[in-house]
Design an enzyme around this catalytic site. Sequence first.
Site, mmCIF file in Angstrom:
data_model
loop_
_atom_site.group_PDB
_atom_site.id
_atom_site.type_symbol
_atom_site.label_atom_id
_atom_site.label_comp_id
_atom_site.label_asym_id
_atom_site.label_seq_id
_atom_site.Cartn_x
_atom_site.Cartn_y
_atom_site.Cartn_z
ATOM 1 N N MET A 18 51.622 70.559 37.964
ATOM 2 C CA MET A 18 52.187 71.376 36.884
ATOM 3 C C MET A 18 52.053 70.660 35.549
ATOM 4 O O MET A 18 52.627 69.582 35.350
ATOM 5 C CB MET A 18 53.659 71.690 37.173
ATOM 6 C CG MET A 18 53.859 72.765 38.222
ATOM 7 S SD MET A 18 55.600 73.026 38.617
ATOM 8 C CE MET A 18 55.957 71.650 39.711
ATOM 9 N N GLN A 72 44.078 65.658 39.639
ATOM 10 C CA GLN A 72 43.426 66.946 39.382
ATOM 11 C C GLN A 72 42.701 66.928 38.033
ATOM 12 O O GLN A 72 43.277 66.531 37.021
ATOM 13 C CB GLN A 72 44.442 68.087 39.378
ATOM 14 C CG GLN A 72 43.740 69.447 39.284
ATOM 15 C CD GLN A 72 44.689 70.610 39.118
ATOM 16 O OE1 GLN A 72 45.327 70.757 38.084
ATOM 17 N NE2 GLN A 72 44.785 71.445 40.147
ATOM 18 N N CYS A 103 43.869 77.592 37.320
ATOM 19 C CA CYS A 103 44.831 77.657 36.232
ATOM 20 C C CYS A 103 44.485 78.762 35.249
ATOM 21 O O CYS A 103 43.385 78.795 34.712
ATOM 22 C CB CYS A 103 44.896 76.322 35.511
ATOM 23 S SG CYS A 103 46.402 76.216 34.596
HETATM 24 C C1 LIG Z 1 54.725 74.952 34.297
HETATM 25 C C2 LIG Z 1 53.553 75.114 35.219
HETATM 26 C C3 LIG Z 1 52.439 74.326 35.047
HETATM 27 C C4 LIG Z 1 51.334 74.438 35.899
HETATM 28 N N1 LIG Z 1 50.280 73.591 35.755
HETATM 29 C C5 LIG Z 1 49.289 73.609 36.676
HETATM 30 C C6 LIG Z 1 48.282 72.616 36.669
HETATM 31 O O1 LIG Z 1 48.266 71.683 35.846
HETATM 32 N N2 LIG Z 1 47.296 72.707 37.612
HETATM 33 C C7 LIG Z 1 47.287 73.702 38.562
HETATM 34 O O2 LIG Z 1 46.370 73.732 39.385
HETATM 35 N N3 LIG Z 1 48.246 74.618 38.608
HETATM 36 C C8 LIG Z 1 49.250 74.583 37.706
HETATM 37 N N4 LIG Z 1 50.268 75.475 37.814
HETATM 38 C C9 LIG Z 1 50.302 76.413 38.974
HETATM 39 C C10 LIG Z 1 51.138 75.819 40.107
HETATM 40 O O3 LIG Z 1 50.527 74.632 40.619
HETATM 41 C C11 LIG Z 1 51.289 76.827 41.270
HETATM 42 O O4 LIG Z 1 50.043 77.089 41.852
HETATM 43 C C12 LIG Z 1 51.870 78.133 40.798
HETATM 44 O O5 LIG Z 1 53.029 77.888 40.021
HETATM 45 C C13 LIG Z 1 52.198 79.050 41.981
HETATM 46 O O6 LIG Z 1 53.203 78.520 42.752
HETATM 47 P P1 LIG Z 1 54.675 79.155 42.688
HETATM 48 O O7 LIG Z 1 54.517 80.579 43.104
HETATM 49 O O8 LIG Z 1 55.480 78.330 43.644
HETATM 50 O O9 LIG Z 1 55.138 79.001 41.262
HETATM 51 C C14 LIG Z 1 51.368 75.395 36.956
HETATM 52 C C15 LIG Z 1 52.490 76.197 37.101
HETATM 53 C C16 LIG Z 1 53.576 76.068 36.274
HETATM 54 C C17 LIG Z 1 54.784 76.937 36.504
#
Ligand SMILES: Cc1cc2nc3c(=O)[nH]c(=O)nc-3n(C[C@H](O)[C@H](O)[C@H](O)COP(=O)(O)O)c2cc1C
Length: 166
Positions: A18, A72, A103
């Site tokens: 994240m 990553q 992303c």
């Molecule tokens: C604040 C935030 C930052 C994120 N940054 C990334 C990231 O740097 N790389 C990535 O692959 N996914 C990123 N994501 C996606 C999360 O890794 C995850 O796949 C997504 O939130 C779905 O999961 P969830 O349904 O539990 O929220 C981010 C999500 C959030 C909420």
Amino acid sequence: MFHIRDIPIDPPLVLAPMEGVTDLTFRRLIRSIGGCGLTVTEFIPGKSLAQAHRTALQMAAFDPDERPVSVQVYGRDPDVLADAARYVEQELGADIVDLNMGCPSKKVCKNSGGSALMKEPALARRIVSAMRAATSLPFTVKMRAGWDREHRNAPEIAAMCEGEGA
Ligand SMILES: Cc1cc2nc3c(=O)[nH]c(=O)nc-3n(C[C@H](O)[C@H](O)[C@H](O)COP(=O)(O)O)c2cc1C
């Protein structure tokens, strides 16, 4: 438990990468609580990492006992991302390198990296192939179901990645 190639992920729970959240301090906190078998850095621009920029190195920092740990990277240039993968293995000594293809963040997609790559399968293949050739580390690709509801091509992209050795 599950394995990423030869690396046991135990317990079988991964801390999602994240942006702006999963820095070293946050990951230390999660590790101290326990229950998480793999931690992942936030996404790091492959170019900055390959060139060892200070902010990229800060984002990639991990504790010696934070293992297994995955770094990553994102971008859209196969050669640059190959350099980044090499850097993750040779200079950082991480356990796994992960390519961000998931992303939707504007920061990533404005340069057509991240999930925007899912709209360009041929380029995505070149990136995966170049990164695979550059490192012997386990190599994973994190992706979304697709760019949008009309283009849910994750199964095809995943098969391509597997075929290229990710
Ligand atoms: C604040 C935030 C930052 C994120 N940054 C990334 C990231 O740097 N790389 C990535 O692959 N996914 C990123 N994501 C996606 C999360 O890794 C995850 O796949 C997504 O939130 C779905 O999961 P969830 O349904 O539990 O929220 C981010 C999500 C959030 C909420």
